[in-house]
Design an enzyme around this catalytic site. Structure first.
Site, PDB file in Angstrom:
ATOM      1  N   LYS A   1       0.835  -1.207   0.000  1.00  0.00           N
ATOM      2  CA  LYS A   1       0.000   0.000   0.000  1.00  0.00           C
ATOM      3  C   LYS A   1       0.868   1.255   0.000  1.00  0.00           C
ATOM      4  O   LYS A   1       0.592   2.217  -0.717  1.00  0.00           O
ATOM      5  CB  LYS A   1      -0.950  -0.015   1.211  1.00  0.00           C
ATOM      6  CG  LYS A   1      -2.082  -1.026   1.062  1.00  0.00           C
ATOM      7  CD  LYS A   1      -2.839  -1.274   2.367  1.00  0.00           C
ATOM      8  CE  LYS A   1      -3.846  -2.414   2.197  1.00  0.00           C
ATOM      9  NZ  LYS A   1      -4.490  -2.816   3.463  1.00  0.00           N
TER      10      LYS A   1
ATOM     11  N   GLN B   1      -4.179  -1.346   9.780  1.00  0.00           N
ATOM     12  CA  GLN B   1      -4.132  -2.673   9.170  1.00  0.00           C
ATOM     13  C   GLN B   1      -4.736  -3.716  10.117  1.00  0.00           C
ATOM     14  O   GLN B   1      -4.345  -3.812  11.277  1.00  0.00           O
ATOM     15  CB  GLN B   1      -2.670  -3.028   8.815  1.00  0.00           C
ATOM     16  CG  GLN B   1      -2.513  -4.347   8.087  1.00  0.00           C
ATOM     17  CD  GLN B   1      -3.216  -4.367   6.719  1.00  0.00           C
ATOM     18  OE1 GLN B   1      -3.154  -3.408   5.966  1.00  0.00           O
ATOM     19  NE2 GLN B   1      -3.907  -5.456   6.421  1.00  0.00           N
TER      20      GLN B   1
ATOM     21  N   ASP C   1     -10.932   3.448   4.491  1.00  0.00           N
ATOM     22  CA  ASP C   1     -11.249   2.019   4.363  1.00  0.00           C
ATOM     23  C   ASP C   1     -12.762   1.789   4.386  1.00  0.00           C
ATOM     24  O   ASP C   1     -13.237   0.720   4.020  1.00  0.00           O
ATOM     25  CB  ASP C   1     -10.606   1.233   5.522  1.00  0.00           C
ATOM     26  CG  ASP C   1      -9.335   0.509   5.107  1.00  0.00           C
ATOM     27  OD1 ASP C   1      -9.194   0.216   3.905  1.00  0.00           O
ATOM     28  OD2 ASP C   1      -8.497   0.231   5.989  1.00  0.00           O
TER      29      ASP C   1
END
Ligand code: NAP
Length: 289
Positions: free
Chosen positions: A53, A97, A120
């Site tokens: 990412k 994460q 997200d």
């Protein structure tokens, strides 16, 4: 018959070029899009996702700010890092994460992310807005699946979509997006309580496997000509591979190739789209700011 492969990498590349020029334009206005990344512990899969990412951010011209934190961090201090990113004007998107270590209340951490930086799309506020079709950040993997289908030209209007897996980050939001009037599919959502999974899968025009079980979906479960999207990423031992393992999806790839009309490979299918949607949301957040 042999399915047409959906090249997620190529589609993602195309979108990343579009993102790059948006970033360049924002930079001329003095705005540098920024992503704040929090990684707790050293789980190898999480480390490699975060690295990928950040690399994608760099290539797109997006700044990334990272905290790699020890696995035994307390909830309170982890929340401190999230709040600091919430307040940092250089950070337009926050990525924590997952999964987090067992002693950390994952829901509390997600809920602490400012909704306007929740790129997200996991916070309760964002999920509610998605359900009500209000402006929000769509979760990256479901949005990536839809974008991939759209750009491949597979018809969703009136299609019967069968999704195998009901997690909060993939199956559930994806089912919700498919039933939007603009997409107009009919959805069947399967899980471990589903009896005779094959009978549902076999009726799918679009079959999405997101169960995290290697080769759960075999050729005999696929309708001739169906579009099969394999979200699963599973490590299976392979002594012939350099790393001692290789990545496979939830679909028996070679079998599915014979029956499906369209098929995504693993890797190189949904994965690159997920990262691309994260970049897209971050740039969107920066342009709103
Ligand atoms: P998860 O939280 O473990 O959820 C898995 C879901 O699949 C659950 O709802 C579970 O049902 C269902 N399931 C498991 N085994 C099943 C079976 N035999 N029959 C029917 N349903 C079954 O997983 P996740 O986080 O959604 O991830 C799913 C997979 O996608 C993983 O392999 C993950 O690595 C991958 N993934 C890939 C990307 C990407 O970008 N490519 C992104 C995210 C996730 P119950 O609810 O009944 O337990």
């Amino acid at each position: 018959m042999s399915a047409t492969l959906i090249d997620g990498k190529a589609v993602a590349e195309q979108i990343r070029e579009e993102i790059k020029s948006r970033v360049a334009q924002l930079r001329t206005q003095g705005v540098v899009p920024g992503l704040g990344v929090i990684l707790v512990g050293e789980d190898p899969a999480s480390v490699s996702y975060v690295t990928a990412k950040e690399k994608a951010c760099e290539e797109a011209g997006i700044a990334s700010f990272e905290h790699r934190l020890p696995a035994d961090i307390s909830l309170e201090s982890l929340l401190g890092y999230v709040r600091a990113f919430n307040e940092d004007p250089r950070v337009h998107g926050i990525l924590v994460q997952l999964p987090l270590p067992r002693h950390i209340d994952e829901k509390a951490v997600i809920a602490a992310i400012a909704p306007e930086k929740d790129v997200d799309g996991f916070t309760p506020v964002n999920v509610g807005r998605m359900l009500l079709e209000e402006p929000c950040f769509l979760p990256c993997t479901p949005n990536g699946v839809l974008e991939l289908i759209k750009r491949t030209g597979v018809k969703t209007d009136g299609a019967h979509v069968v999704i195998v897996g009901r997690s909060n980050i993939v199956g559930k939001p994806l089912a919700n997006l498919f039933i939007r009037k603009s997409i107009n599919s009919t959805v069947t959502l399967c899980h471990t309580g589903t009896h005779d999974l094959a009978s549902y899968c076999k009726r799918a025009d679009i079959l999405v496997a997101c169960a995290g079980k290697p080769r759960l979906i075999t050729a005999d479960m696929i309708k001739e000509g169906a579009c099969v999207i394999d979200v699963g990423v599973n490590r299976v031992a392979d002594p012939t591979a350099k790393k001692g393992y290789r990545l496979v999806g939830d679909v028996d790839f070679s079998g599915a190739l014979e029956v499906a009309g369209f098929l995504t490979p693993v890797p190189g299918g949904v994965g690159p789209m997920t990262i691309t949607m994260l970049l897209q949301n971050t740039v969107e957040s920066a342009s709103r700011a």
